[in-house]
Design an enzyme around this catalytic site. Structure first.
Site, mmCIF file in Angstrom:
data_model
loop_
_atom_site.group_PDB
_atom_site.id
_atom_site.type_symbol
_atom_site.label_atom_id
_atom_site.label_comp_id
_atom_site.label_asym_id
_atom_site.label_seq_id
_atom_site.Cartn_x
_atom_site.Cartn_y
_atom_site.Cartn_z
ATOM 1 N N TYR A 1 9.457 -3.763 -7.002
ATOM 2 C CA TYR A 1 8.488 -3.643 -5.904
ATOM 3 C C TYR A 1 7.052 -3.701 -6.425
ATOM 4 O O TYR A 1 6.226 -4.474 -5.915
ATOM 5 C CB TYR A 1 8.723 -2.337 -5.154
ATOM 6 C CG TYR A 1 7.654 -2.023 -4.125
ATOM 7 C CD1 TYR A 1 7.650 -2.664 -2.889
ATOM 8 C CD2 TYR A 1 6.644 -1.096 -4.394
ATOM 9 C CE1 TYR A 1 6.664 -2.389 -1.949
ATOM 10 C CE2 TYR A 1 5.658 -0.820 -3.462
ATOM 11 C CZ TYR A 1 5.675 -1.461 -2.245
ATOM 12 O OH TYR A 1 4.702 -1.196 -1.314
ATOM 13 N N GLY B 1 4.537 1.020 11.492
ATOM 14 C CA GLY B 1 3.775 1.500 10.359
ATOM 15 C C GLY B 1 2.342 1.001 10.326
ATOM 16 O O GLY B 1 1.637 0.978 11.340
ATOM 17 N N ILE B 2 1.893 0.583 9.150
ATOM 18 C CA ILE B 2 0.528 0.101 8.973
ATOM 19 C C ILE B 2 0.276 -1.129 9.841
ATOM 20 O O ILE B 2 -0.790 -1.274 10.445
ATOM 21 C CB ILE B 2 0.253 -0.194 7.487
ATOM 22 C CG1 ILE B 2 0.195 1.120 6.687
ATOM 23 C CG2 ILE B 2 -1.048 -0.973 7.316
ATOM 24 C CD1 ILE B 2 0.122 0.937 5.183
ATOM 25 N N THR C 1 1.433 -10.251 10.493
ATOM 26 C CA THR C 1 2.857 -10.279 10.155
ATOM 27 C C THR C 1 3.313 -8.860 9.833
ATOM 28 O O THR C 1 2.545 -8.054 9.308
ATOM 29 C CB THR C 1 3.144 -11.210 8.963
ATOM 30 O OG1 THR C 1 2.604 -10.654 7.759
ATOM 31 C CG2 THR C 1 2.547 -12.596 9.191
ATOM 32 N N GLY C 2 4.560 -8.555 10.182
ATOM 33 C CA GLY C 2 5.039 -7.186 10.015
ATOM 34 C C GLY C 2 4.255 -6.232 10.896
ATOM 35 O O GLY C 2 3.936 -5.113 10.493
#
Length: 249
Positions: A150, A17-18, A12-13
């Protein structure tokens, strides 16, 4: 033989980026990859075109219907899941006095609620012997200004890794977390371009003297997903160049 050959890996995501680095790493190891992201379909389609065996599913982890669609489509195309990387999340800094309900809910619904149900709804689709890895953050290992919401959600993710590990170990599912520190991803591009001195400040607080490369974080994920880490359960692997463990130089 390649351990991840034809293994089903859900990220997921996974579009930037990472997450993108994790996708690339498993692609190198010939896995069948499912990318779940809320970015536009053209970006997802372009990404999948250069991968060996991959599909994309557009969706938002804040939406349980989207999560359920992810797993149903994955099973339909590839079958049960060998590795699940719950990487999707968002950042956001705000002075504590200025935190409003919308800001709070957006981060909590994505980083905590979304990740919780990403794992919970995956259980029936996970193979015995599968590995689940949650992306937390080194940010919650220290106190940071303007980062209360966060960092709290990432502390929750590390706690989830321990508790999910306890819940699922008897089903043959290993759960762990990673806590990356400063990593050279597009999220820092604006700061690099407009506030380079801020990047230098960050680097001065990292004992190894640089940001992580996303591929270094992906290597740690690959390790936790592999049989080489078979005795590692419920851990939170901090990958931050010593920033939270070594007193500033």
């Amino acid at each position: 033989m390649n351990e991840f050959f034809n293994k089903v890996v859900v990220v997921t995501g996974g579009n930037s980026g990472i997450g993108e680095a994790i996708v690339d790493k498993f692609n190198e190891h010939d896995a069948k990859i499912v990318i779940f992201d809320r970015t536009d379909l053209n970006k997802l389609q372009t990404q999948c075109q250069v991968l060996k065996q991959a599909i994309f599913i557009q969706g938002d982890i804040r939406n349980l219907t989207d999560i359920e669609k992810l797993y149903k489509e994955t099973e339909k195309v590839f079958g049960k899941i060998d590795v699940l990387i719950a990487n999707a999340g968002i950042g956001g800094k705000r002075v504590i006095d200025e935190v409003d309900e919308n800001f709070f809910d957006d981060i909590v619904d994505t980083n905590f609620k979304g990740v919780y149900f990403t794992i919970q709804r995956a259980i029936q689709y996970l193979k015995k012997g599968s590995s689940v890895i949650l992306t937390s953050s080194a940010a919650h290992h220290v106190g940071l200004r303007n980062d209360s919401v966060y960092s709290s959600t990432k502390a929750a993710i590390s706690a989830l890794a321990r508790n999910f590990a306890a819940d699922l170990i008897e089903r043959g599912i290993r759960v762990n977390a990673i806590s990356p520190g400063y990593t050279d991803t597009p999220i820092f591009d604006k700061i690099k371009n407009h506030y380079p001195e801020k990047i230098e400040e960050f680097i001065n607080n990292i004992p190894v003297g640089r940001f992580a490369n996303p591929s270094e974080i992906a290597e740690a994920v690959l390790f936790l997903a592999s049989a080489r880490s078979s005795y590692i359960v419920g851990t939170d692997l901090v990958i931050d160049g010593g920033a939270t463990t070594i007193y500033p130089l």
